[in-house]
Design a protein around this motif. Structure first.
Motif, PDB file in Angstrom:
ATOM      1  N   ASN A  45       0.800  -1.221   0.000  1.00  0.00           N
ATOM      2  CA  ASN A  45       0.000   0.000   0.000  1.00  0.00           C
ATOM      3  C   ASN A  45       0.834   1.272   0.000  1.00  0.00           C
ATOM      4  OD1 ASN A  45      -3.042  -0.796   0.351  1.00  0.00           O
ATOM      5  ND2 ASN A  45      -1.898  -2.174   1.708  1.00  0.00           N
ATOM      6  N   LEU A  46       2.106   1.166  -0.384  1.00  0.00           N
ATOM      7  CA  LEU A  46       2.986   2.330  -0.514  1.00  0.00           C
ATOM      8  C   LEU A  46       3.053   3.159   0.760  1.00  0.00           C
ATOM      9  CD1 LEU A  46       2.476   3.702  -4.145  1.00  0.00           C
ATOM     10  CD2 LEU A  46       4.604   2.887  -3.125  1.00  0.00           C
ATOM     11  N   TYR A 195      11.052   3.190  -1.083  1.00  0.00           N
ATOM     12  CA  TYR A 195      10.847   2.693  -2.438  1.00  0.00           C
ATOM     13  C   TYR A 195      11.833   3.347  -3.408  1.00  0.00           C
ATOM     14  CZ  TYR A 195       6.465   1.469  -0.162  1.00  0.00           C
ATOM     15  OH  TYR A 195       5.532   0.988   0.714  1.00  0.00           O
ATOM     16  N   SER A 220       4.321   6.300 -10.982  1.00  0.00           N
ATOM     17  CA  SER A 220       3.617   5.219 -10.283  1.00  0.00           C
ATOM     18  C   SER A 220       3.907   3.881 -10.944  1.00  0.00           C
ATOM     19  CB  SER A 220       2.109   5.494 -10.260  1.00  0.00           C
ATOM     20  OG  SER A 220       1.599   5.617 -11.579  1.00  0.00           O
ATOM     21  N   GLU A 221       4.116   3.881 -12.259  1.00  0.00           N
ATOM     22  CA  GLU A 221       4.461   2.643 -12.962  1.00  0.00           C
ATOM     23  C   GLU A 221       5.847   2.139 -12.528  1.00  0.00           C
ATOM     24  OE1 GLU A 221       3.269   5.334 -14.431  1.00  0.00           O
ATOM     25  OE2 GLU A 221       1.294   4.642 -15.119  1.00  0.00           O
ATOM     26  N   ASP A 224       5.355   0.597  -9.156  1.00  0.00           N
ATOM     27  CA  ASP A 224       4.624  -0.670  -9.283  1.00  0.00           C
ATOM     28  C   ASP A 224       5.552  -1.782  -9.754  1.00  0.00           C
ATOM     29  OD1 ASP A 224       2.265   0.432  -8.447  1.00  0.00           O
ATOM     30  OD2 ASP A 224       1.410   0.666 -10.460  1.00  0.00           O
ATOM     31  N   ARG A 227       7.565  -2.893  -6.733  1.00  0.00           N
ATOM     32  CA  ARG A 227       6.738  -3.655  -5.793  1.00  0.00           C
ATOM     33  C   ARG A 227       6.396  -5.029  -6.359  1.00  0.00           C
ATOM     34  NH1 ARG A 227       1.710  -0.920  -4.030  1.00  0.00           N
ATOM     35  NH2 ARG A 227       1.590  -0.067  -6.140  1.00  0.00           N
ATOM     36  N   GLY A 228       6.196  -5.101  -7.679  1.00  0.00           N
ATOM     37  CA  GLY A 228       5.935  -6.402  -8.295  1.00  0.00           C
ATOM     38  C   GLY A 228       7.130  -7.331  -8.196  1.00  0.00           C
TER      39      GLY A 228
END
Length: 238
Positions: A45-46, A195, A220-221, A224, A227-228
């Motif tokens: 959830n950042l 991050y 944001s990409e 993501d 995080r992926g």
């Protein structure tokens, strides 16, 4: 991230944890970390992330370096070994933390870089050390220049390296460590620093030190993707 999120919600709310082995090359000894429900929930959830979350991604990057034939080029140093546990004391255990860092640097070959995440008190920064050049590159996603504990820690470790290694002794006259505040993507919020440090390490490993200079921010990409990769590296127990 959905399979990991589902597992966390269905199986970890009662205190179950996921064990992730961390190799001696990162910790100085073989040791697992245990991810809690809070670790996974905050990462997905950042939200503000822990040192354990950073360790898991460092393990992923180390395996990536091995696959790409870069295992001798980069060394990842656990933030738990060099970040202050308490910040209300003058040196916050700095002597012990410098010794921890020195144990990684001691047999440094030429051109090896040491990637060192450091938490200066609810804010993550990244140091990249080149001991043979007596150089520390400093990446701060807030682009602040305050690095008192970090500077003292690096000076202590590199000064000891100079007086305890053959190459260091040969260069003893050049005793002042050089620091360089490097351009890097700027975080816009208050909790994304962890991050960004993961992204800095990823970009350095894949594209070189100068790769960060041309980036003003992470999309944001971009986050993501990180995080992926992080969640895909975690194997919940069957």
């Amino acid at each position: 991230m959905r399979p990991l999120a589902y597992y966390a919600h269905s199986s970890m709310r009662q205190g179950n944890q996921i064990e992730v082995p961390i190799p001696y090359t990162i910790m100085g000894f073989d040791m697992p970390v245990f991810l809690s429900f809070e670790d996974i929930y905050e990462f997905i959830n950042l939200q503000e992330i822990s040192a354990n979350c950073i360790l898991v991604y460092m393990r992923y990057l180390e395996e990536l370096c091995r696959i790409n034939g870069q295992a001798e080029k980069f060394v990842f140093v656990s933030p738990s070994l060099i970040s202050p546990v308490r910040t209300d004391t003058e040196d916050a255990g700095r002597r012990e933390r410098a010794d921890n860092l020195l144990s990684f640097l001691r047999d440094a070959p030429k051109e090896r870089l040491y990637l060192v995440p450091h938490n200066r008190g609810r804010h993550w920064v990244l140091g990249v050390i080149d001991p043979w050049e007596n150089l520390v590159l400093y990446f701060d996603p807030l682009r602040e220049k305050k690095r008192d504990d970090f500077t003292e820690l690096m000076n202590m470790a590199l000064t000891d390296w100079k007086i305890t290694t053959e190459e260091g002794i040969r260069r003893r006259r050049d005793c002042k460590t050089k620091f360089s505040n490097r351009p890097c993507p700027l975080q816009e919020g208050s909790v994304e620093c962890g991050y960004f440090i993961l992204g800095f390490m990823r970009d350095i490993v894949l594209n070189g030190i100068d790769a960060l200079e041309s980036k003003q921010f992470y999309t944001s990409e971009d986050l993501d993707l990180i995080r992926g990769e992080w969640s895909g590296h975690i194997r919940p127990p069957v």
